[in-house]
Design a protein around this motif. Structure first.
Motif, PDB file in Angstrom:
ATOM      1  N   GLU A  75       0.841  -1.208   0.000  1.00  0.00           N
ATOM      2  CA  GLU A  75       0.000   0.000   0.000  1.00  0.00           C
ATOM      3  C   GLU A  75       0.871   1.251   0.000  1.00  0.00           C
ATOM      4  O   GLU A  75       0.575   2.220  -0.707  1.00  0.00           O
ATOM      5  CB  GLU A  75      -0.915  -0.001   1.226  1.00  0.00           C
ATOM      6  N   GLU A  76       1.958   1.229   0.744  1.00  0.00           N
ATOM      7  CA  GLU A  76       2.863   2.381   0.797  1.00  0.00           C
ATOM      8  C   GLU A  76       3.495   2.658  -0.570  1.00  0.00           C
ATOM      9  O   GLU A  76       3.631   3.814  -0.976  1.00  0.00           O
ATOM     10  CB  GLU A  76       3.963   2.171   1.854  1.00  0.00           C
ATOM     11  N   PHE A  77       3.880   1.586  -1.271  1.00  0.00           N
ATOM     12  CA  PHE A  77       4.479   1.736  -2.592  1.00  0.00           C
ATOM     13  C   PHE A  77       3.483   2.369  -3.561  1.00  0.00           C
ATOM     14  O   PHE A  77       3.809   3.320  -4.279  1.00  0.00           O
ATOM     15  CB  PHE A  77       4.949   0.375  -3.124  1.00  0.00           C
ATOM     16  N   GLU A  81       3.726   6.128  -5.400  1.00  0.00           N
ATOM     17  CA  GLU A  81       3.658   6.340  -6.852  1.00  0.00           C
ATOM     18  C   GLU A  81       2.478   7.233  -7.228  1.00  0.00           C
ATOM     19  O   GLU A  81       2.594   8.073  -8.115  1.00  0.00           O
ATOM     20  CB  GLU A  81       3.591   4.995  -7.582  1.00  0.00           C
ATOM     21  N   THR A  82       1.350   7.054  -6.566  1.00  0.00           N
ATOM     22  CA  THR A  82       0.180   7.893  -6.839  1.00  0.00           C
ATOM     23  C   THR A  82       0.472   9.342  -6.488  1.00  0.00           C
ATOM     24  O   THR A  82       0.169  10.264  -7.258  1.00  0.00           O
ATOM     25  CB  THR A  82      -1.056   7.390  -6.064  1.00  0.00           C
ATOM     26  N   VAL A  83       1.078   9.556  -5.327  1.00  0.00           N
ATOM     27  CA  VAL A  83       1.435  10.909  -4.888  1.00  0.00           C
ATOM     28  C   VAL A  83       2.382  11.554  -5.896  1.00  0.00           C
ATOM     29  O   VAL A  83       2.206  12.705  -6.299  1.00  0.00           O
ATOM     30  CB  VAL A  83       2.055  10.873  -3.471  1.00  0.00           C
ATOM     31  N   TYR A 114      -0.185  15.841  -0.478  1.00  0.00           N
ATOM     32  CA  TYR A 114      -0.905  14.654  -0.938  1.00  0.00           C
ATOM     33  C   TYR A 114      -0.539  13.433  -0.091  1.00  0.00           C
ATOM     34  O   TYR A 114      -1.354  12.526   0.078  1.00  0.00           O
ATOM     35  CB  TYR A 114      -0.629  14.369  -2.409  1.00  0.00           C
ATOM     36  N   SER A 115       0.674  13.396   0.436  1.00  0.00           N
ATOM     37  CA  SER A 115       1.078  12.294   1.319  1.00  0.00           C
ATOM     38  C   SER A 115       0.399  12.411   2.681  1.00  0.00           C
ATOM     39  O   SER A 115       0.000  11.407   3.272  1.00  0.00           O
ATOM     40  CB  SER A 115       2.592  12.291   1.520  1.00  0.00           C
ATOM     41  N   ARG A 116       0.271  13.617   3.155  1.00  0.00           N
ATOM     42  CA  ARG A 116      -0.288  13.839   4.498  1.00  0.00           C
ATOM     43  C   ARG A 116      -1.814  13.760   4.526  1.00  0.00           C
ATOM     44  O   ARG A 116      -2.399  13.224   5.476  1.00  0.00           O
ATOM     45  CB  ARG A 116       0.173  15.205   5.007  1.00  0.00           C
ATOM     46  N   PHE A 117      -2.452  14.311   3.492  1.00  0.00           N
ATOM     47  CA  PHE A 117      -3.910  14.420   3.501  1.00  0.00           C
ATOM     48  C   PHE A 117      -4.518  13.538   2.410  1.00  0.00           C
ATOM     49  O   PHE A 117      -4.603  13.941   1.244  1.00  0.00           O
ATOM     50  CB  PHE A 117      -4.350  15.876   3.308  1.00  0.00           C
ATOM     51  N   PHE A 118      -4.961  12.342   2.807  1.00  0.00           N
ATOM     52  CA  PHE A 118      -5.551  11.400   1.854  1.00  0.00           C
ATOM     53  C   PHE A 118      -6.715  12.029   1.109  1.00  0.00           C
ATOM     54  O   PHE A 118      -6.858  11.866  -0.106  1.00  0.00           O
ATOM     55  CB  PHE A 118      -6.012  10.126   2.581  1.00  0.00           C
TER      56      PHE A 118
END
Length: 151
Positions: A75-77, A81-83, A114-118
């Motif tokens: 999930e982290e990976f 990549e999405t971020v 984007y990493s902090r706020f889903f």
């Protein structure tokens, strides 16, 4: 006559769109205290920018796999990549404040937020993927006189 050239979306997606950031709790548009809308400018999935970054990510994964050091797809990976992809496609914002400080736009700042706020990433992803937000409306075909008479 419907012309497929009306659906050449790359240039419209590259020009991007600006969306109004919404409150994640109630869906209402967010505004600064002075009434200024909080907005984000983002390019679409059909843009050359999006496509180039997606190809770069795929090549990186392919290279890692061929060297035997392939990434574990966690999930982290996927989030990382999405971020990275969304931050690359984000080209501006207005009214963004975090921890009491205005946040000047940069790709790195977009990655951090984007990493902090889903919920923010989710809204950027939805706007990036929504082809209805990009370009001009396509003319709707008109029924022929015969079709209209039988409607």
């Amino acid at each position: 006559m419907m012309d497929l050239a009306n659906f050449d979306l790359a240039s419209d997606a590259e020009a991007g769109t600006t969306f109004h950031l919404a409150n994640p709790r109630n869906g209402q548009p967010l505004f600064q205290e002075d009434g200024t809308p909080i907005t984000i400018g983002i390019k679409g999935v059909d843009s050359p920018t999006f496509r180039a970054k997606a190809r770069e990510q795929a090549a990186r994964r392919r290279d890692m796999n061929s060297s035997g050091v392939g990434p574990e797809i966690t999930e982290e990976f996927v989030t990382r990549e999405t971020v990275e992809l969304l931050a690359t496609c984000t080209f501006e914002w207005s009214g963004i404040v975090c921890d009491g400080q205005p946040v000047e736009f940069s790709t790195e700042a977009a990655e951090r937020l984007y990493s902090r706020f889903f919920w923010m990433r989710e809204q950027a992803d939805a706007a990036c993927s929504n082809r209805n937000l990009y370009g001009r409306p396509v003319p709707q075909p008109q029924p022929s006189a015969d079709q209209a008479a039988h409607a």
